[in-house]
Design an enzyme around this catalytic site. Structure first.
Site, PDB file in Angstrom:
ATOM      1  N   ASP A 211      43.424  64.671 -67.119  1.00 38.66           N
ATOM      2  CA  ASP A 211      42.852  63.668 -68.033  1.00 38.66           C
ATOM      3  C   ASP A 211      41.486  64.126 -68.538  1.00 38.66           C
ATOM      4  OD1 ASP A 211      45.010  62.002 -67.881  1.00 38.66           O
ATOM      5  OD2 ASP A 211      43.888  60.232 -67.254  1.00 38.66           O
TER       6      ASP A 211
ATOM      7  N   ASP B 162      35.335  70.326 -57.316  1.00 36.51           N
ATOM      8  CA  ASP B 162      34.139  69.760 -57.958  1.00 36.51           C
ATOM      9  C   ASP B 162      33.510  70.763 -58.924  1.00 36.51           C
ATOM     10  OD1 ASP B 162      33.920  70.891 -55.466  1.00 36.51           O
ATOM     11  OD2 ASP B 162      32.207  69.724 -54.795  1.00 36.51           O
TER      12      ASP B 162
ATOM     13  N   LYS C 204      40.152  72.033 -52.323  1.00 34.99           N
ATOM     14  CA  LYS C 204      38.922  71.602 -51.654  1.00 34.99           C
ATOM     15  C   LYS C 204      39.035  72.043 -50.188  1.00 34.99           C
ATOM     16  CE  LYS C 204      35.020  69.182 -51.528  1.00 34.99           C
ATOM     17  NZ  LYS C 204      33.819  69.430 -52.346  1.00 34.99           N
TER      18      LYS C 204
ATOM     19  N   ASP D 285      45.904  65.169 -61.394  1.00 35.03           N
ATOM     20  CA  ASP D 285      45.898  63.916 -62.150  1.00 35.03           C
ATOM     21  C   ASP D 285      44.550  63.747 -62.856  1.00 35.03           C
ATOM     22  OD1 ASP D 285      46.540  61.421 -63.076  1.00 35.03           O
ATOM     23  OD2 ASP D 285      46.609  60.437 -61.132  1.00 35.03           O
TER      24      ASP D 285
ATOM     25  N   TYR E 100      49.394  61.460 -52.946  1.00 29.49           N
ATOM     26  CA  TYR E 100      50.330  60.462 -53.464  1.00 29.49           C
ATOM     27  C   TYR E 100      51.641  60.478 -52.662  1.00 29.49           C
ATOM     28  CZ  TYR E 100      47.170  60.334 -57.520  1.00 29.49           C
ATOM     29  OH  TYR E 100      46.075  60.226 -58.350  1.00 29.49           O
TER      30      TYR E 100
END
Ligand code: NAI
Ligand code: MG
Length: 341
Positions: A240, A212, A179, A236, A131
């Site tokens: 959620d 993952d 990752k 982010d 971002y």
């Protein structure tokens, strides 16, 4: 307890149900015993409604007010479609006030479907990563590029914030999510810095996990995680996902914390479909206020709110979207009654 002066709280209700859940939560804070904690609330207008009156969704004086406060409470804002000079108020606040830690707790509360034993705190880096805002399209119009920026400064401060939180709250483990097997340079750096910092906190277990695998483990055995720290996009998404383990949007609160100021907010939006009806669920905002009290080191008052929430949920003090009959103000009245008991 702060014996010197009341806490200065900047209140930014925003649009839609922000105008309902925020004043309701302020009433709840005002019901805490005055000889233990006291507040001085200052209000300001932000968001789409304010833009329609003034031509901007956020004026510079508001930034100054937040800076001068001990903490701020933010409701929600409506994002209007297709207005070029309109910007996101909360993103602007995060950037201009350098609120680099985004905190998202997920904890078991006695509500239908909530996973027992879950007590997670996710630290999401809030200022860089994917971002970064650095994007371009190649001349042929067929290739779009976004830069993923990971800096030593940005990584050190979020990872340190996670470890300091773990230390202060007697948490046992910090899991760094990355990752680095694919994003070798950017997440390689993030992971290395995590390893460096973890060596200064010998009493806290440090673990690394690929994002993952983490997405699966959060569903499979969420009770095995404690403090999680990760980069912007991963945080982010994972926060959620985690919120769905314990009630979803209606209970999801967050904190945006920098070195000098902090803003606490419910995760949900302005809910125009139910705004003005007095039926919005205030629990997410109440839990954001509880986080604010913890940030202010007022753990006694935070615990009073938490116990009131647990007590009310046990006897099904619920709003309409959760199958209950209570209005926003009736939920708050129930919580206030429990605080005074
Ligand atoms: P939303 O979170 O406002 O609503 C999604 C659904 O959940 C709606 O059906 C709503 O009625 C329900 N809901 C949300 N909070 C609730 C509560 N406290 N009690 C009962 N029901 C609740 O998300 P949506 O509809 O995607 O966006 C509406 C507006 O809010 C948009 O303009 C969006 O841009 C903005 N938004 C603002 C955010 C913020 O200020 N941080 C975050 C998310 C959306
Ligand atoms: Mg919000």
């Amino acid at each position: 307890m702060n014996a010197k002066r009341p806490y200065r709280i900047c209140v930014l209700p925003g649009d839609g149900i922000g105008k309902e859940v925020i004043p309701a939560t302020v009433m709840l804070l005002q019901s805490l015993p005055k000889n233990q904690i006291d507040f001085e609330f200052t209000y300001d207008e932000v968001g789409y409604g304010f833009y329609q009156k003034s031509g901007t969704p956020l004026k510079d004086e508001t930034l100054e007010k937040v800076r001068a406060s001990d903490a701020a409470l933010f409701g929600a804002i409506t994002t209007p479609p297709n207005i070029p000079d309109y910007f996101s108020v909360i993103i602007r606040l995060r950037q201009r006030l350098d609120l680099y830690s985004n905190l998202r707790p997920t904890r078991f509360y006695p509500i239908a479907g909530a996973r027992e034993g879950v007590d997670l705190m996710i630290f999401r880096e809030n200022t860089e990563g994917l971002y970064s805002g650095i994007e371009r399209v190649e001349d042929d119009g067929n290739t779009a590029i976004t830069e993923r920026i990971i800096t030593r400064k940005g990584s050190e401060r979020i990872i340190r914030a996670a470890f300091e939180y773990a230390k202060k709250n007697s948490r046992k483990k910090v899991t760094l999510v990355h990752k680095a097997n694919v994003l070798r340079e950017s997440d390689g750096l993030f992971k290395r810095i995590g390893q460096e910092i973890s060596s200064h906190y010998s009493s806290i277990r440090f673990e690394e996990m690929i994002v993952d695998a983490m997405a699966m483990r959060l569903i499979k055995d969420p009770e095995n995680f404690d403090v999680i720290v990760t980069t912007n996009l991963f945080g982010d998404i994972l926060s959620d996902e985690a919120s769905m383990l314990c009630g979803g949007l209606g209970f999801a609160a967050s904190g945006n914390i920098g070195d000098n100021c902090a803003i606490f907010e419910p995760v949900h939006g302005s809910a125009p479909d139910i705004a003005g009806k007095g039926i919005a669920n205030p629990y997410a905002t109440v839990l954001a206020a509880k986080m604010m009290l913890e940030y202010l080191d007022e753990s006694g008052s935070a615990a009073k709110i938490d116990n009131a929430v647990i007590g009310a949920l046990k006897v099904l003090v619920l709003t309409k979207e959760l199958g209950g009959k209570y209005t926003t103000s009736q939920v708050i009245d129930e919580l206030i009654k429990r605080i005074r008991e």
